[in-house]
Design an enzyme around this catalytic site. Sequence first.
Site, short mmCIF file in Angstrom:
data_model
loop_
_atom_site.label_atom_id
_atom_site.label_comp_id
_atom_site.label_asym_id
_atom_site.label_seq_id
_atom_site.Cartn_x
_atom_site.Cartn_y
_atom_site.Cartn_z
N ASP A 166 -16.03 -16.73 -5.58
CA ASP A 166 -17.09 -16.45 -4.58
C ASP A 166 -17.87 -17.73 -4.31
OD1 ASP A 166 -18.59 -15.03 -2.78
OD2 ASP A 166 -19.41 -13.62 -4.24
N HIS A 303 -12.41 -8.60 4.48
CA HIS A 303 -13.84 -8.80 4.24
C HIS A 303 -14.34 -10.12 4.86
CE1 HIS A 303 -17.71 -8.76 2.30
NE2 HIS A 303 -17.44 -9.78 1.52
FE1 N7H Z 1 -18.89 -10.86 0.47
N1 N7H Z 1 -15.89 -10.38 -3.28
O1 N7H Z 1 -16.03 -11.01 -4.28
O2 N7H Z 1 -14.98 -9.58 -3.11
N2 N7H Z 1 -17.45 -12.03 -0.32
N3 N7H Z 1 -18.78 -9.60 -1.12
N4 N7H Z 1 -20.45 -9.76 1.21
N5 N7H Z 1 -19.11 -12.16 2.01
C1 N7H Z 1 -17.02 -13.22 0.17
O3 N7H Z 1 -15.91 -17.26 1.15
C2 N7H Z 1 -17.89 -9.64 -2.14
C3 N7H Z 1 -20.97 -8.64 0.67
C4 N7H Z 1 -20.00 -12.07 3.05
O4 N7H Z 1 -17.98 -17.22 5.97
C5 N7H Z 1 -16.02 -13.77 -0.68
O5 N7H Z 1 -17.61 -17.63 -0.19
C6 N7H Z 1 -18.14 -8.53 -3.04
C7 N7H Z 1 -21.96 -8.07 1.54
C8 N7H Z 1 -19.89 -13.23 3.90
O6 N7H Z 1 -15.89 -16.61 6.03
C9 N7H Z 1 -15.87 -12.89 -1.71
C10 N7H Z 1 -19.19 -7.84 -2.53
C11 N7H Z 1 -22.02 -8.90 2.64
C12 N7H Z 1 -18.90 -14.03 3.36
C13 N7H Z 1 -16.77 -11.79 -1.49
C14 N7H Z 1 -19.60 -8.53 -1.33
C15 N7H Z 1 -21.07 -9.97 2.40
C16 N7H Z 1 -18.43 -13.33 2.17
C17 N7H Z 1 -15.21 -15.03 -0.46
C18 N7H Z 1 -19.88 -6.62 -3.03
C19 N7H Z 1 -22.87 -8.78 3.87
C20 N7H Z 1 -18.40 -15.37 3.91
C21 N7H Z 1 -15.92 -16.24 -0.99
C22 N7H Z 1 -19.79 -6.18 -4.26
C23 N7H Z 1 -23.30 -7.65 4.38
C24 N7H Z 1 -17.44 -15.14 5.05
C25 N7H Z 1 -16.52 -17.10 0.07
C26 N7H Z 1 -17.08 -16.44 5.74
C27 N7H Z 1 -17.44 -13.83 1.33
C28 N7H Z 1 -16.88 -10.62 -2.26
C29 N7H Z 1 -20.62 -8.11 -0.56
C30 N7H Z 1 -20.86 -11.02 3.27
C31 N7H Z 1 -14.89 -13.13 -2.85
C32 N7H Z 1 -17.38 -8.15 -4.30
C33 N7H Z 1 -22.77 -6.79 1.27
C34 N7H Z 1 -20.71 -13.52 5.14
#
Ligand code: N7H
Length: 441
Positions: A166, A303
């Site tokens: 992440d 996602h």
């Molecule tokens: Fe996410 N995960 O670990 O599965 N998220 N996220 N997220 N997320 C991202 O690119 C995760 C949540 C965003 O710019 C990565 O830095 C998990 C919410 C945004 O291309 C991973 C949960 C919201 C991005 C995860 C969770 C977001 C992003 C890739 C909840 C907003 C960047 C790492 C438990 C409402 C997108 C990375 C871009 C990336 C995970 C929640 C948003 C691994 C497990 C609630 C904007």
Amino acid sequence: GLNLTDIQGDILVGMKKNKELFFFFSIANAQAFKSHLGADILPLITSTTQLLSVNTQPITTLNIAFSQNGLTAMGRTDNLGDSLFSNGQLSDASSLGDQTANWVSAFAGTDIDGVLLLASDTLDNVNNLLTQIQSTLGSSISEVYRIQGQARPGDQAGHEHFGFMDGISNPAISGFSTPLPGQAVVAPGIILVGERGDGTRRPSWAKDGSFLAFRQLQQRVPEFNKFLRDNAPTEPNLSVDQNAELLGARMMGRWKSGAPVDLAPLADDPALAADPQRNNNFNYTHAGFDFTTDQSHCPFSAHLRKTNPRADLGGNFPNHIMRAGIPYGPEVTDAEAASGSSSTDSNLERGLAFVAYQSSIATGFKFLQQTWANNPSFHTLNLGQDPIIGVAPGGGVRSSGGLNPQNTAHATTINQDFVISRGGEYFFAPSLSAIQHTLSV
Ligand code: N7H
């Protein structure tokens, strides 16, 4: 340039420590609290400047943010220009798709006035600073709730509980950070109140603060892994395990290593993942492919693509957040892994202590969750919900398109949620000068 000595450090840089405590408190004696805030707490609060060099980073970093209830308790009733903040997250729960029955009672009540964010390399350091703060503040505050965040052990450090790396793709701030290839560049006012790009009228003291959307997001890891095995595609050159990994990568938009599936569609590429010059350098367009229909590289519902659609929406939209969350809770036990289901023991709850900063909650966190992740059809295709964080109305059965690489027209039925909102609150993280001149007097 930005006044970096005045902006709390977590907002633009992130405290990025192995341990982070979220200490939610209620203000019992506003007069006493305000005088301690200015005299004793303010000197402990970590600025952006301090975080930028290892030589100036404190052993334990501290940030603070207030809910609307907290500001009101402190006598600050002027309108900060964000109605979601002023109404509080509980009144937003249903439009976020939350089931409030799953909310922890602290977030479902009205007692949370503020949150202290304490981060360090060890729990002892965090607890020492908390003890110091509590003895200073005495009975002017009382604890409502706490969440102890911690990086996962060993080679999983930096990875969240599903196993994915992440913290790779936060936006760059124009005039502050040098963008890496492919990284979104946003005006400072997208994240900071009162800066260029923030179009809303605000009281002058709010300048250089930011709204903090906090969420306790439980992750059902054994269920997620079972789903990947049960629904694995059957790419002929891949083993069953590799096919399960492939499904997870397509749900996420990145492999567990962090390599983007848009650049590495069928196999992980750890070298790509580790290279910051390349691991964000994609926008879902490919020569020879129509990016309005192509899901052979990355599903529309992934996602990553849902929460930052990059070129799908022309690349120039204001819906960006600065993420600064950390995992909480223990590792999956052998018994949970074997049964494919999460323990009902609340001590074994695990997930993400989600933190997002933005100048407008409606344009930032709320928009990403409601209009993108939960919405099955936010652009032309009926792409379904985000398979990681999207929820269907009433918590019903979800559907996510494009996950099967062999048949991207197929929509996968997902009859459970792997991420459960346990609630949260909306806060305002003020500038240090606002704490000194406005909030402590
Ligand atoms: Fe996410 N995960 O670990 O599965 N998220 N996220 N997220 N997320 C991202 O690119 C995760 C949540 C965003 O710019 C990565 O830095 C998990 C919410 C945004 O291309 C991973 C949960 C919201 C991005 C995860 C969770 C977001 C992003 C890739 C909840 C907003 C960047 C790492 C438990 C409402 C997108 C990375 C871009 C990336 C995970 C929640 C948003 C691994 C497990 C609630 C904007």
